[in-house]
Write a protein that holds these residues in place. Structure first.
Motif, PDB file in Angstrom:
ATOM      1  N   PHE A 264     -26.375  26.998 -42.524  1.00  0.00           N
ATOM      2  CA  PHE A 264     -27.070  28.109 -41.872  1.00  0.00           C
ATOM      3  C   PHE A 264     -28.564  27.967 -42.108  1.00  0.00           C
ATOM      4  O   PHE A 264     -28.993  27.656 -43.214  1.00  0.00           O
ATOM      5  CB  PHE A 264     -26.590  29.451 -42.437  1.00  0.00           C
ATOM      6  N   ARG A 265     -29.340  28.227 -41.038  1.00  0.00           N
ATOM      7  CA  ARG A 265     -30.785  28.137 -41.152  1.00  0.00           C
ATOM      8  C   ARG A 265     -31.405  29.338 -40.435  1.00  0.00           C
ATOM      9  O   ARG A 265     -31.882  29.240 -39.306  1.00  0.00           O
ATOM     10  CB  ARG A 265     -31.287  26.823 -40.551  1.00  0.00           C
ATOM     11  N   SER A 266     -31.327  30.504 -41.089  1.00  0.00           N
ATOM     12  CA  SER A 266     -31.891  31.757 -40.540  1.00  0.00           C
ATOM     13  C   SER A 266     -31.524  31.936 -39.072  1.00  0.00           C
ATOM     14  O   SER A 266     -32.408  32.033 -38.198  1.00  0.00           O
ATOM     15  CB  SER A 266     -33.414  31.764 -40.696  1.00  0.00           C
ATOM     16  N   PRO A 267     -30.230  32.008 -38.735  1.00  0.00           N
ATOM     17  CA  PRO A 267     -29.831  32.045 -37.315  1.00  0.00           C
ATOM     18  C   PRO A 267     -30.322  33.274 -36.557  1.00  0.00           C
ATOM     19  O   PRO A 267     -30.582  33.182 -35.353  1.00  0.00           O
ATOM     20  CB  PRO A 267     -28.297  32.029 -37.386  1.00  0.00           C
ATOM     21  N   TYR A 268     -30.474  34.419 -37.241  1.00  0.00           N
ATOM     22  CA  TYR A 268     -30.898  35.623 -36.525  1.00  0.00           C
ATOM     23  C   TYR A 268     -32.388  35.628 -36.206  1.00  0.00           C
ATOM     24  O   TYR A 268     -32.887  36.564 -35.579  1.00  0.00           O
ATOM     25  CB  TYR A 268     -30.513  36.876 -37.313  1.00  0.00           C
ATOM     26  N   LEU A 269     -33.094  34.586 -36.621  1.00  0.00           N
ATOM     27  CA  LEU A 269     -34.498  34.438 -36.234  1.00  0.00           C
ATOM     28  C   LEU A 269     -34.632  33.536 -34.999  1.00  0.00           C
ATOM     29  O   LEU A 269     -35.752  33.275 -34.553  1.00  0.00           O
ATOM     30  CB  LEU A 269     -35.311  33.851 -37.387  1.00  0.00           C
ATOM     31  N   ALA A 270     -33.505  33.082 -34.470  1.00  0.00           N
ATOM     32  CA  ALA A 270     -33.524  32.212 -33.297  1.00  0.00           C
ATOM     33  C   ALA A 270     -34.082  32.963 -32.087  1.00  0.00           C
ATOM     34  O   ALA A 270     -33.823  34.160 -31.903  1.00  0.00           O
ATOM     35  CB  ALA A 270     -32.119  31.700 -32.993  1.00  0.00           C
ATOM     36  N   MET A 271     -34.828  32.248 -31.255  1.00  0.00           N
ATOM     37  CA  MET A 271     -35.452  32.849 -30.076  1.00  0.00           C
ATOM     38  C   MET A 271     -34.640  32.614 -28.803  1.00  0.00           C
ATOM     39  O   MET A 271     -34.849  33.293 -27.796  1.00  0.00           O
ATOM     40  CB  MET A 271     -36.866  32.289 -29.890  1.00  0.00           C
ATOM     41  N   THR A 272     -33.739  31.636 -28.833  1.00  0.00           N
ATOM     42  CA  THR A 272     -32.927  31.313 -27.659  1.00  0.00           C
ATOM     43  C   THR A 272     -31.493  31.040 -28.104  1.00  0.00           C
ATOM     44  O   THR A 272     -31.238  30.756 -29.283  1.00  0.00           O
ATOM     45  CB  THR A 272     -33.457  30.055 -26.939  1.00  0.00           C
ATOM     46  N   PRO A 273     -30.523  31.133 -27.171  1.00  0.00           N
ATOM     47  CA  PRO A 273     -29.135  30.804 -27.528  1.00  0.00           C
ATOM     48  C   PRO A 273     -28.984  29.392 -28.081  1.00  0.00           C
ATOM     49  O   PRO A 273     -28.202  29.162 -29.006  1.00  0.00           O
ATOM     50  CB  PRO A 273     -28.382  30.972 -26.198  1.00  0.00           C
ATOM     51  N   TRP A 277     -27.582  28.346 -31.690  1.00  0.00           N
ATOM     52  CA  TRP A 277     -26.501  27.364 -31.838  1.00  0.00           C
ATOM     53  C   TRP A 277     -26.845  26.310 -32.883  1.00  0.00           C
ATOM     54  O   TRP A 277     -25.979  25.829 -33.603  1.00  0.00           O
ATOM     55  CB  TRP A 277     -26.263  26.713 -30.477  1.00  0.00           C
ATOM     56  N   ASN A 278     -28.135  25.952 -32.946  1.00  0.00           N
ATOM     57  CA  ASN A 278     -28.583  24.935 -33.897  1.00  0.00           C
ATOM     58  C   ASN A 278     -28.816  25.480 -35.298  1.00  0.00           C
ATOM     59  O   ASN A 278     -29.118  24.706 -36.218  1.00  0.00           O
ATOM     60  CB  ASN A 278     -29.874  24.277 -33.399  1.00  0.00           C
ATOM     61  N   ARG A 279     -28.692  26.792 -35.469  1.00  0.00           N
ATOM     62  CA  ARG A 279     -28.940  27.408 -36.770  1.00  0.00           C
ATOM     63  C   ARG A 279     -27.678  27.997 -37.406  1.00  0.00           C
ATOM     64  O   ARG A 279     -27.616  28.176 -38.610  1.00  0.00           O
ATOM     65  CB  ARG A 279     -29.961  28.551 -36.622  1.00  0.00           C
ATOM     66  N   TRP A 280     -26.675  28.342 -36.576  1.00  0.00           N
ATOM     67  CA  TRP A 280     -25.477  29.023 -37.072  1.00  0.00           C
ATOM     68  C   TRP A 280     -24.343  28.017 -37.204  1.00  0.00           C
ATOM     69  O   TRP A 280     -24.005  27.327 -36.253  1.00  0.00           O
ATOM     70  CB  TRP A 280     -25.074  30.152 -36.116  1.00  0.00           C
ATOM     71  N   HIS A 281     -23.720  27.959 -38.383  1.00  0.00           N
ATOM     72  CA  HIS A 281     -22.609  27.032 -38.638  1.00  0.00           C
ATOM     73  C   HIS A 281     -22.968  25.643 -38.107  1.00  0.00           C
ATOM     74  O   HIS A 281     -22.286  25.086 -37.250  1.00  0.00           O
ATOM     75  CB  HIS A 281     -21.329  27.543 -38.001  1.00  0.00           C
ATOM     76  N   ILE A 282     -24.025  25.099 -38.651  1.00  0.00           N
ATOM     77  CA  ILE A 282     -24.629  23.864 -38.152  1.00  0.00           C
ATOM     78  C   ILE A 282     -23.635  22.704 -38.120  1.00  0.00           C
ATOM     79  O   ILE A 282     -23.602  21.921 -37.170  1.00  0.00           O
ATOM     80  CB  ILE A 282     -25.856  23.498 -39.006  1.00  0.00           C
ATOM     81  N   THR A 283     -22.811  22.580 -39.156  1.00  0.00           N
ATOM     82  CA  THR A 283     -21.889  21.442 -39.195  1.00  0.00           C
ATOM     83  C   THR A 283     -20.821  21.541 -38.108  1.00  0.00           C
ATOM     84  O   THR A 283     -20.337  20.516 -37.616  1.00  0.00           O
ATOM     85  CB  THR A 283     -21.212  21.313 -40.575  1.00  0.00           C
ATOM     86  N   LEU A 284     -20.442  22.775 -37.719  1.00  0.00           N
ATOM     87  CA  LEU A 284     -19.474  22.932 -36.627  1.00  0.00           C
ATOM     88  C   LEU A 284     -20.124  22.612 -35.294  1.00  0.00           C
ATOM     89  O   LEU A 284     -19.538  21.896 -34.473  1.00  0.00           O
ATOM     90  CB  LEU A 284     -18.911  24.341 -36.609  1.00  0.00           C
TER      91      LEU A 284
END
Length: 290
Positions: A264-273, A277-284
């Protein structure tokens, strides 16, 4: 066995002490494999049997691919059928069996004694995806199959990440399993911030928010404002809970000398879908992309 429980603390202290006393890589790997199966079988011992049988199957199929490249497709299809079949059976059997029991009962057939509920093994999805990636990489000739059954079994069952990831690829984890490991102060220095953050996310954030969220969702007629607040709280609870597990899993692996992937890399700070996707459950997401 939960990472934040006293049972796990005792388990970890025993395994950690014996592991670094062993010194030789082979004995360290044997100890970790036994510990991983004990960890996985803590709730239901038959989980370990399923894990062992599926591991043996993919170990043999990967070696078959290496020996017989002309029939690679057959081995891959067989692995897909076995892995996805087992995953589908345990995930959806109860759903369909309940409907079948109801239908047979309506027809006057007593089916209760014939159909029993099946308990979904924890972490089944994670180690299934890990094994499928391994088979596909071997089939693509991106990876040589592991010849040592002990090494491959530990790759699949490695207890810090078997229940909820991260889903490390064989190219990352297997070389570490096959390399000698000695204790370094760096192991502790890189692990303790993850331990502190993991416990903070789980105990202070996730567990605290869950009390409020559960209470709101249990109300018969909550207001729209309460539902909105509880929904927002639930999104924070999910992130804190899941990322806390990953932090603790990575920390435990570091204490055994392994470097595992960030998930996880601060997914709720993402600006686009796409960014999310690149921040939440990265290995999946990486697994699906590859």
């Amino acid at each position: 066995m939960v990472f934040t429980s006293y049972d796990f603390l005792i388990f970890f202290i025993i395994v950690f002490s014996l592991y670094w006393l062993a010194r030789r890589r082979q004995w360290q790997n044997i100890l970790l494999l036994v510990a991983s199966y004990a960890f996985y079988a803590w709730v239901h011992p038959w989980y370990a049997l399923l894990l062992g049988l599926s591991t043996l199957a993919d170990y043999g199929l990967a070696l078959g691919i290496a020996r017989d490249r002309d029939h690679t497709r057959r081995y891959v299809i067989l692995s897909l059928l076995l892995n996805i079949g087992v995953l589908g059976l345990f995930k959806y059997y109860n759903f369909f069996s309940d409907g079948l029991v109801t239908t047979l009962t309506d027809l006057g057939v007593q089916a209760d004694a014939l159909l029993v509920r099946v308990l979904l093994p924890a972490g089944l999805s994670f180690y299934t995806l890990k094994k499928l990636a391994y088979i596909i990489d071997v089939a693509r000739a991106d990876l040589e199959p592991a010849r040592n059954l002990l090494d491959f079994s530990l790759f699949v069952a490695f207890f810090p990440q078997i229940n909820a990831g991260p889903i490390d690829r064989a190219q990352k984890l297997l070389p570490q399993i096959q390399t000698d490991r000695t204790w370094k102060a760096e192991n502790f220095h890189s692990a303790w911030p993850l331990i502190v953050m993991g416990f903070f996310k789980k105990v202070v954030i996730a567990d605290t928010i869950s009390v409020v969220v559960d209470r709101v969702f249990s109300l018969k007629e909550p207001t729209i404002l309460l539902l909105a607040a509880a929904s927002l709280g639930f999104t924070l609870q999910i992130l804190a809970d899941f990322s806390a597990y990953t932090d603790l899993a990575r920390a435990i692996a570091r204490l055994f000398g392994f470097d595992t992937s960030e998930n996880f890399r601060s997914p709720y700070l993402a600006m686009t879908p796409t960014d999310f996707w690149n921040r939440w459950h990265i290995t999946l997401s990486t697994w699906l992309r590859d």
